[in-house]
Design a protein around this motif. Structure first.
Motif, PDB file in Angstrom:
ATOM      1  N   ARG A 165       0.825  -1.221   0.000  1.00 12.56           N
ATOM      2  CA  ARG A 165       0.000   0.000   0.000  1.00 12.56           C
ATOM      3  C   ARG A 165       0.849   1.258   0.000  1.00 12.56           C
ATOM      4  NH1 ARG A 165      -5.183  -0.655   0.223  1.00 12.56           N
ATOM      5  NH2 ARG A 165      -6.091  -2.645   0.870  1.00 12.56           N
ATOM      6  N   ALA A 166       1.971   1.243   0.699  1.00 18.74           N
ATOM      7  CA  ALA A 166       2.872   2.400   0.738  1.00 18.74           C
ATOM      8  C   ALA A 166       2.117   3.692   1.040  1.00 18.74           C
ATOM      9  CB  ALA A 166       3.646   2.531  -0.577  1.00 18.74           C
ATOM     10  N   THR A 193      -1.173   4.202   0.668  1.00 16.54           N
ATOM     11  CA  THR A 193      -2.410   4.384  -0.084  1.00 16.54           C
ATOM     12  C   THR A 193      -3.550   3.593   0.554  1.00 16.54           C
ATOM     13  OG1 THR A 193      -1.961   2.519  -1.578  1.00 16.54           O
ATOM     14  CG2 THR A 193      -1.119   4.684  -2.231  1.00 16.54           C
ATOM     15  N   ARG A 214      -5.100  -0.199  -5.512  1.00 16.39           N
ATOM     16  CA  ARG A 214      -3.733  -0.381  -5.976  1.00 16.39           C
ATOM     17  C   ARG A 214      -2.945   0.879  -5.644  1.00 16.39           C
ATOM     18  NH1 ARG A 214      -7.689  -1.562  -9.402  1.00 16.39           N
ATOM     19  NH2 ARG A 214      -7.970  -3.792  -9.878  1.00 16.39           N
ATOM     20  N   TYR A 215      -1.642   0.802  -5.708  1.00 13.34           N
ATOM     21  CA  TYR A 215      -0.825   1.955  -5.319  1.00 13.34           C
ATOM     22  C   TYR A 215      -0.569   2.916  -6.478  1.00 13.34           C
ATOM     23  CZ  TYR A 215       2.850  -1.377  -6.854  1.00 13.34           C
ATOM     24  OH  TYR A 215       3.597  -2.297  -7.542  1.00 13.34           O
ATOM     25  N   TRP A 216      -1.319   2.770  -7.561  1.00 11.07           N
ATOM     26  CA  TRP A 216      -1.200   3.715  -8.663  1.00 11.07           C
ATOM     27  C   TRP A 216      -2.551   4.329  -8.981  1.00 11.07           C
ATOM     28  CZ3 TRP A 216       0.144  -1.566  -9.534  1.00 11.07           C
ATOM     29  CH2 TRP A 216      -0.828  -2.330 -10.199  1.00 11.07           C
ATOM     30  N   TYR A 261       3.150   0.258 -13.994  1.00  8.18           N
ATOM     31  CA  TYR A 261       3.534  -0.132 -12.645  1.00  8.18           C
ATOM     32  C   TYR A 261       3.630  -1.641 -12.430  1.00  8.18           C
ATOM     33  CZ  TYR A 261       2.836   4.664 -10.981  1.00  8.18           C
ATOM     34  OH  TYR A 261       2.927   6.022 -10.773  1.00  8.18           O
ATOM     35  N   ASN A 311       6.536   1.602  -6.180  1.00  7.63           N
ATOM     36  CA  ASN A 311       5.572   2.348  -5.372  1.00  7.63           C
ATOM     37  C   ASN A 311       6.315   3.422  -4.580  1.00  7.63           C
ATOM     38  OD1 ASN A 311       6.712   1.075  -3.106  1.00  7.63           O
ATOM     39  ND2 ASN A 311       4.912  -0.138  -2.631  1.00  7.63           N
ATOM     40  N   SER A 343      -4.008  -4.638  -3.734  1.00 13.43           N
ATOM     41  CA  SER A 343      -3.226  -4.735  -2.496  1.00 13.43           C
ATOM     42  C   SER A 343      -3.847  -5.663  -1.466  1.00 13.43           C
ATOM     43  CB  SER A 343      -3.033  -3.340  -1.888  1.00 13.43           C
ATOM     44  OG  SER A 343      -2.285  -2.516  -2.747  1.00 13.43           O
TER      45      SER A 343
END
Length: 303
Positions: free
Chosen positions: A161-162, A164, A168-170, A180, A222, A279
């Motif tokens: 997730r970083a 987010t 998704r992280y994009w 990605y 990410n 994710s």
């Protein structure tokens, strides 16, 4: 083989705050220095054939998916707050064939997986079981004197997730999945069209450049600087399989009870559509299975 270098990516102190990535290279005297005072975003390699690692800061996040998320499966819930109260280092890339083959040459790994003609070297290692992955991290630990392991399921999602909260992280756009990640796309459709058509699977309407596995780092990372955390190959985690997240640890540790002959996979692969490249998606196979869609990533606890 003990030499190591590090670079700092300028990652902010919390993944929840958004992360700026500015590379800077500097030498480091010993890996132990990282364990004593890890700076988020620092990238290091403990030996010449070791995976490149990035330092991830402590933090918390909501694990799982809301009922409104498109493509959601029941085993992604219930949503719960997980606190990662420690720094960890995570593989910047999935373990590659080059790294695995180094373990074989050194006698630390006995299994010699096939690449199915898709490429070795920088391609992620495939056809390795959970048990094979355990042999690899044990060898790395002996080689470096640091304790390597698989990520827990909670750590994996935290890293994926970083910061987010989206699926998704994009960003959601038609071309974003192919910038990605390596998933079921127009290249895979062209290669496996009839098989895909008969499976009812969806694919994204863009080209990521590969019908099967892609070399590590082929796509944008990410916000933590981690590549291919969604797509390319499913990644083994440490956890035993459980049908839901009810009762799961909330401190980042692995769930070591349940159906332990099955182990949790995360992240999707080159052969699954967008509903699996999210994710929160959870999957399982038998711990001894070796598949061309499955690899792994390594981790270390730093404090």
């Amino acid at each position: 083989m003990r030499g190591s270098t590090r670079r700092r990516l300028g990652v902010a102190s919390s993944v929840l705050a958004g992360l700026a990535l500015v590379a800077q290279v500097e030498p480091v005297a010993a890996l132990q220095e990282l364990a004593a005072a890890p700076d988020p975003g620092t990238v290091f390699r403990a030996c010449d054939v070791c995976p490149e690692m990035v330092v991830v800061p402590p933090g918390s996040f909501m694990m799982g998916s809301p009922a409104t998320e498109a493509g959601r499966f029941d085993d992604e819930g219930p949503l719960r707050r997980v606190v990662i109260g420690y720094s960890l280092a995570v593989g910047v890339y999935e373990v590659t064939f080059a790294e695995w083959d180094a373990c074989v040459r050194a006698g630390g790994c006995s299994h010699r997986p096939e690449d199915q003609g898709w490429g070795r070297g920088r391609h992620p290692v495939i056809n390795v079981s959970w048990e094979d992955a355990q042999a690899y991290v044990s060898w790395l630990s002996r080689e470096t004197g640091a304790e390597y392991r698989l990520l827990s399921e909670a750590e994996w999602e935290y890293v994926a997730r970083a910061g987010t909260t989206t699926a998704r992280y994009w960003e959601e756009s038609e071309a974003a999945p192919c910038r990605y990640s390596n998933g079921l796309d127009e290249d895979a459709e062209a290669q496996y069209g009839e098989r895909i058509a008969g499976s009812g699977r969806e694919w994204v309407r863009c080209s990521d450049g590969y019908a099967e596995t892609a070399p590590a780092g082929s796509y944008q990372p990410n916000a933590l600087g981690v590549h291919d955390v969604l797509g390319n190959v499913w990644e083994w985690t440490e956890d035993c399989w459980n049908e839901s997240s009810a009762g799961a640890p909330v401190d980042g540790s692995a769930w070591r009870s349940g159906e332990c002959e099955r182990r949790v996979l995360r992240g999707g692969s080159w052969y699954v559509g967008p509903e699996f490249v999210r994710s929160a998606v959870r999957y399982w196979i038998q711990a001894g299975d070796r598949l061309g869609t499955v690899g792994f990533r390594v981790a270390q606890t730093l404090n």
